[in-house]
Design a protein around this motif. Structure first.
Motif, mmCIF file in Angstrom:
data_model
loop_
_atom_site.group_PDB
_atom_site.id
_atom_site.type_symbol
_atom_site.label_atom_id
_atom_site.label_comp_id
_atom_site.label_asym_id
_atom_site.label_seq_id
_atom_site.Cartn_x
_atom_site.Cartn_y
_atom_site.Cartn_z
ATOM 1 N N ILE A 6 9.363 11.927 -12.025
ATOM 2 C CA ILE A 6 9.737 10.981 -13.064
ATOM 3 C C ILE A 6 9.618 11.633 -14.439
ATOM 4 C CG2 ILE A 6 9.279 8.712 -14.083
ATOM 5 C CD1 ILE A 6 10.500 8.717 -11.222
ATOM 6 N N ARG A 7 8.609 12.460 -14.640
ATOM 7 C CA ARG A 7 8.470 13.177 -15.915
ATOM 8 C C ARG A 7 9.671 14.079 -16.162
ATOM 9 N NH1 ARG A 7 2.614 14.816 -14.823
ATOM 10 N NH2 ARG A 7 1.512 12.989 -15.560
ATOM 11 N N LEU A 8 10.102 14.781 -15.118
ATOM 12 C CA LEU A 8 11.258 15.654 -15.254
ATOM 13 C C LEU A 8 12.484 14.841 -15.652
ATOM 14 C CD1 LEU A 8 12.529 18.456 -14.993
ATOM 15 C CD2 LEU A 8 12.869 17.974 -12.555
ATOM 16 N N GLU A 66 0.816 -1.221 0.000
ATOM 17 C CA GLU A 66 0.000 0.000 0.000
ATOM 18 C C GLU A 66 0.846 1.266 0.000
ATOM 19 O OE1 GLU A 66 -3.437 2.187 2.677
ATOM 20 O OE2 GLU A 66 -3.108 0.042 2.923
ATOM 21 N N SER A 67 1.897 1.302 0.808
ATOM 22 C CA SER A 67 2.735 2.509 0.879
ATOM 23 C C SER A 67 3.420 2.777 -0.461
ATOM 24 C CB SER A 67 3.771 2.379 1.993
ATOM 25 O OG SER A 67 4.617 1.264 1.765
ATOM 26 N N ALA A 68 3.848 1.736 -1.151
ATOM 27 C CA ALA A 68 4.480 1.911 -2.464
ATOM 28 C C ALA A 68 3.465 2.410 -3.480
ATOM 29 C CB ALA A 68 5.102 0.603 -2.930
ATOM 30 N N ARG A 69 2.271 1.828 -3.460
ATOM 31 C CA ARG A 69 1.229 2.267 -4.401
ATOM 32 C C ARG A 69 0.867 3.732 -4.163
ATOM 33 N NH1 ARG A 69 -1.432 -0.563 -7.953
ATOM 34 N NH2 ARG A 69 -1.069 -2.785 -8.082
ATOM 35 N N GLU A 70 0.772 4.133 -2.887
ATOM 36 C CA GLU A 70 0.456 5.535 -2.582
ATOM 37 C C GLU A 70 1.525 6.463 -3.129
ATOM 38 O OE1 GLU A 70 -0.296 6.157 1.572
ATOM 39 O OE2 GLU A 70 -1.909 4.672 1.610
ATOM 40 N N GLU A 71 2.781 6.131 -2.874
ATOM 41 C CA GLU A 71 3.889 6.964 -3.360
ATOM 42 C C GLU A 71 3.897 7.027 -4.879
ATOM 43 O OE1 GLU A 71 7.396 9.113 -4.082
ATOM 44 O OE2 GLU A 71 6.113 9.032 -2.322
ATOM 45 N N SER A 73 1.234 9.253 -6.538
ATOM 46 C CA SER A 73 1.180 10.666 -6.166
ATOM 47 C C SER A 73 1.558 11.570 -7.338
ATOM 48 C CB SER A 73 2.115 10.942 -4.986
ATOM 49 O OG SER A 73 3.469 10.888 -5.399
ATOM 50 N N ARG A 74 1.035 12.756 -7.308
ATOM 51 C CA ARG A 74 1.338 13.756 -8.330
ATOM 52 C C ARG A 74 2.830 14.116 -8.284
ATOM 53 N NH1 ARG A 74 -1.665 16.683 -11.562
ATOM 54 N NH2 ARG A 74 -3.734 16.556 -10.704
ATOM 55 N N GLU A 75 3.380 14.186 -7.086
ATOM 56 C CA GLU A 75 4.802 14.519 -6.935
ATOM 57 C C GLU A 75 5.688 13.457 -7.606
ATOM 58 O OE1 GLU A 75 8.168 14.971 -3.456
ATOM 59 O OE2 GLU A 75 6.068 15.208 -2.895
#
Length: 124
Positions: free
Chosen positions: A31-33, A16-21, A24-26
């Motif tokens: 990753i886009r950057l 769950e913690s990995a999926r939440e991270e 996230s928009r952040e």
């Protein structure tokens, strides 16, 4: 070793913690950057080498060839980095959220990574 590495990474991403991270928009923005900036993309690939070494060490157990463990770790981290940067690069519209185009990067990042990693095992 490859099966252990793939299944282990997928299990870690399913927490769950990995999926939440990873949803996230952040996370998407970072990753886009990296995907859009050649020097950051190269740095992301280089940074994955430490994780690759840790995976290889975890895979080396009695009866497992060191070279096979290192190859499995390299395959998993190479695939993961490539898939992640492709997902981010194809999801660069301001409100794209976590969906992609019809080029194999459709879906949320965990699904994209899982599908790509399973392809290393001949699964999809």
């Amino acid at each position: 070793p490859l099966t252990r590495a793939v299944r282990g990474l997928i299990a870690a991403m399913d927490q769950e913690s990995a999926r939440e991270e990873m949803s996230s928009r952040e996370f998407r923005s970072r990753i886009r950057l990296a995907a859009r900036t050649p020097s950051l993309s190269a740095a992301a690939r280089a940074a994955s080498q430490e994780t690759e070494r840790a995976i290889a060490e975890a895979l080396i157990v009695p009866g497992v060839d060191d070279a096979a463990a290192r190859a499995a770790a390299g395959a998993v981290m190479g695939a993961t980095t490539s898939l992640l940067l492709a997902w981010a690069g194809e999801n660069n519209a301001p409100d794209a959220g976590a969906t992609g185009t019809a080029t194999g990067t459709d879906g949320d990042v965990v699904t994209v990574l899982s599908r790509g990693l399973l392809s290393l095992l001949g699964e999809s």
